[in-house]
Design a protein around this motif. Structure first.
Motif, mmCIF file in Angstrom:
data_model
loop_
_atom_site.group_PDB
_atom_site.id
_atom_site.type_symbol
_atom_site.label_atom_id
_atom_site.label_comp_id
_atom_site.label_asym_id
_atom_site.label_seq_id
_atom_site.Cartn_x
_atom_site.Cartn_y
_atom_site.Cartn_z
ATOM 1 N N THR A 288 -67.367 -24.057 5.197
ATOM 2 C CA THR A 288 -67.253 -25.246 4.364
ATOM 3 C C THR A 288 -67.754 -26.482 5.102
ATOM 4 O O THR A 288 -67.816 -26.514 6.328
ATOM 5 N N GLU A 289 -68.125 -27.470 4.319
ATOM 6 C CA GLU A 289 -68.423 -28.807 4.821
ATOM 7 C C GLU A 289 -67.947 -29.799 3.779
ATOM 8 O O GLU A 289 -68.328 -29.701 2.607
ATOM 9 N N LYS A 290 -67.108 -30.730 4.195
ATOM 10 C CA LYS A 290 -66.469 -31.678 3.284
ATOM 11 C C LYS A 290 -65.734 -30.934 2.168
ATOM 12 O O LYS A 290 -65.700 -31.376 1.020
ATOM 13 N N ARG A 291 -65.221 -29.771 2.518
ATOM 14 C CA ARG A 291 -64.442 -28.898 1.640
ATOM 15 C C ARG A 291 -65.262 -28.296 0.501
ATOM 16 O O ARG A 291 -64.710 -27.756 -0.459
ATOM 17 N N TYR A 292 -66.587 -28.368 0.584
ATOM 18 C CA TYR A 292 -67.471 -27.611 -0.296
ATOM 19 C C TYR A 292 -67.758 -26.262 0.355
ATOM 20 O O TYR A 292 -67.962 -26.189 1.574
ATOM 21 N N ILE A 293 -67.798 -25.207 -0.428
ATOM 22 C CA ILE A 293 -68.147 -23.888 0.112
ATOM 23 C C ILE A 293 -69.664 -23.824 0.257
ATOM 24 O O ILE A 293 -70.400 -23.874 -0.736
ATOM 25 N N VAL A 294 -70.133 -23.705 1.487
ATOM 26 C CA VAL A 294 -71.571 -23.703 1.766
ATOM 27 C C VAL A 294 -72.111 -22.284 1.868
ATOM 28 O O VAL A 294 -73.278 -22.029 1.564
ATOM 29 N N GLY A 295 -71.285 -21.347 2.292
ATOM 30 C CA GLY A 295 -71.714 -19.957 2.397
ATOM 31 C C GLY A 295 -70.525 -19.024 2.360
ATOM 32 O O GLY A 295 -69.410 -19.415 2.716
ATOM 33 N N PHE A 296 -70.756 -17.794 1.913
ATOM 34 C CA PHE A 296 -69.685 -16.791 1.900
ATOM 35 C C PHE A 296 -70.279 -15.412 2.092
ATOM 36 O O PHE A 296 -71.425 -15.143 1.725
ATOM 37 N N THR A 297 -69.482 -14.526 2.684
ATOM 38 C CA THR A 297 -69.836 -13.114 2.821
ATOM 39 C C THR A 297 -68.571 -12.280 2.642
ATOM 40 O O THR A 297 -67.462 -12.760 2.897
ATOM 41 N N ILE A 298 -68.749 -11.040 2.211
ATOM 42 C CA ILE A 298 -67.638 -10.107 1.991
ATOM 43 C C ILE A 298 -67.720 -9.018 3.060
ATOM 44 O O ILE A 298 -68.776 -8.403 3.238
ATOM 45 N N HIS A 299 -66.601 -8.760 3.736
ATOM 46 C CA HIS A 299 -66.587 -7.769 4.823
ATOM 47 C C HIS A 299 -65.448 -6.772 4.619
ATOM 48 O O HIS A 299 -64.345 -7.161 4.212
#
Length: 511
Positions: A288-299
């Motif tokens: 996150t940056e400034k509480r925005y989700i910038v990237g995600f991955t599932i593991h």
């Protein structure tokens, strides 16, 4: 005399447009505006010409994003809202797809949900909401849509498979002629002489069955051989195939669920029974940056340590560049991760497991800890408090699951006899031995300097607010604690919709 406001159910009233009932700055309008500005060509490419006209994909995407922002995840509940909720009616343009159509559209987003998500992220960058400067990385575990008692354990399967191999070898010894033909493959002593792995495969068992069938063609009245043939066909061969399929499904994991093979059994924070019971779930990593989700991955693996590198590589692939600084907790502090951050020239604000432990006064002033022993680089030895040298006695190499090779050096004291500090320095009668990774210590020293700097203190204080608030909204405010769909690819759809909904909702709140 009693008086009431006019109540006439069949009276026509103005306005007649749904839009007139929706406030100007309502979230549904923001969702509509954002989705209209996105390039949805990957979504359009999923459709073919001809046949019955489909619902407009842009409309369907707006409905899905808005429904996830309203804690409405079930396709049946979304279909119900499209018939009864003015906001849903307006954004759908009066269309009323049924729950099957909604669910089918959601499943069709399997390969493109990430493209849509990163289109929103690029929009955030273009509009200066985020700068891709400080990237706060963390993970959470969310329960899979799987039976919590449907576990399959890697260790148990390997144990059952080993016992089955022993049973096969015992049967082959009883069938003298078959053993004679197949002894180069199956006899335990021959395999041990060659130093080969003794595990028997399903293909080899099938070859045994074929050999027995050929023998029975020549000896059709051989009842013991018939009995062995039945056992091989009805019990041994199916079990061998089952175990092989399970071992392929594990893919390096310790467990999986029978009802969702991609889910791994792991400990969850939500433990209603307070018994530490393992549940099938996924490890969701977000930045996150400034509480925005910038990237995600599932593991599928429960530990965070091995997720950082693939997560950052995925982010680079989607956005074309890395963030400037990486901020994470001690769960990501490993030699492999530090080396990667240094190689990519990224700001390293990742804690290691003893970061806070080292700051305690009793540990900071402890002269017996390996970190505090004076080191002579030229002679490659340490000096203890009693003036004795800890000489280098060997090293050992380790290779991680990702293929990273690291080394640990061992040092042993030349003489601990009669040492007045022995009781405080060590816990056994043997000479003091320490294990050191010089490269890891150097990387930890650099990370410590960054973390204790003025900027590091600021980023450390922000980290708790950044990611935890984001997870708090999704898991707490939006009550999303369990996936509805099964399989990693389908789980990615749900989390992608949640992430898009979160970002657009935050944009609406900031205006």
């Amino acid at each position: 005399m009693l008086t009431f406001k006019d109540y006439t159910m069949d009276q026509l009233q103005l306005p007649l447009s749904f839009e007139d009932f929706i406030p100007e700055n309502h979230l549904v309008r923001v969702v509509n505006t954002i989705v209209d500005s996105l390039d949805l060509s990957p979504l359009y490419d999923r459709y073919k010409q001809g046949g019955c006209p489909a619902y407009h994909p842009r409309m369907m995407l707006k409905v899905m994003i808005y429904s996830y922002s309203q804690k409405t995840y079930s396709s049946r509940m979304i279909a119900k809202a499209l018939r009864e909720n003015i906001n849903f009616m307006w954004i759908a343009g009066g269309n009323k797809p049924d729950f099957r159509t909604i669910n089918r559209f959601r499943l069709q987003m399997k390969d493109i949900i990430e493209d849509i998500f990163y289109e929103v992220v690029k929009l955030l960058i273009d509009k200066k909401y985020i700068k891709l400067q400080n990237y706060f990385l963390d993970g959470t575990k969310i329960e899979a849509n799987a039976n919590k008692y449907s576990f399959v354990w890697n260790k148990s399967v390997r144990n059952y498979d080993r016992k089955l191999d022993e049973k096969i070898k015992a049967h082959l010894r009883e069938i003298d002629q078959i053993v004679a033909e197949e002894n180069q493959i199956y006899l335990e002593e021959d395999l041990e002489e060659k130093g080969e792995h003794t595990r028997i495969t399903a293909e080899q068992v099938a070859a045994v069955v074929e050999s027995i069938d050929k023998k029975l063609e020549r000896e059709p009245e051989n009842k013991p051989l018939k009995k062995k043939a039945r056992e091989f066909k009805k019990d041994i061969l199916p079990r061998k195939k089952k175990y092989e399929k399970s071992l392929e499904t594990f893919e390096g994991r310790n467990s999986y669920s029978k009802t969702d093979h991609d889910a791994t059994f792991m400990r969850m924070k939500e433990d209603a029974m307070l018994n530490g019971q393992l549940k099938p779930g996924y490890n969701i990593q977000i930045g996150t940056e400034k509480r925005y989700i910038v990237g995600f991955t599932i593991h599928p693996n429960p530990t965070d340590t091995t997720t950082m590198i693939p997560h950052l590589q995925h982010l680079k692939e989607k956005l074309g560049r890395f963030p400037e600084n990486i901020v994470a907790d001690a769960g990501y502090g490993s030699e492999e991760n530090y080396e990667y951050l240094e190689e990519k020239q990224l700001g390293n604000y990742v804690k290691y497991n003893k970061f806070h432990w080292e700051k305690r006064r009793k540990n900071r002033e402890n002269p017996y800890l390996p970190e505090h022993l004076p080191y002579n680089k030229e002679r490659d030895c340490f000096l203890c408090r009693n003036g004795k040298h800890l000489e280098h006695v060997g090293d050992r190499k380790y290779v991680t699951d990702a293929g990273y090779e690291t080394r640990r050096d061992y040092y042993r004291c030349e003489d601990c006899g009669g040492c007045p500090y022995a009781g405080e320095c060590k816990n056994s009668d043997k000479p003091k031995t320490i294990r050191i990774s010089h490269r890891l210590n150097e990387l930890k020293r650099k990370a410590n300097e960054n973390l204790c700097s003025e900027k590091g203190l600021e980023l450390r204080s922000q980290r708790v607010v950044e990611v935890e608030q984001t997870f708090g909204r999704i898991k707490g405010c939006w009550s999303f604690r369990r996936f509805l769909l099964r399989g990693k690819e389908k789980v990615k759809i749900e989390w992608g919709l949640l992430s898009i909904a979160h970002n657009i909702t935050k944009m609406a709140l900031e205006g």
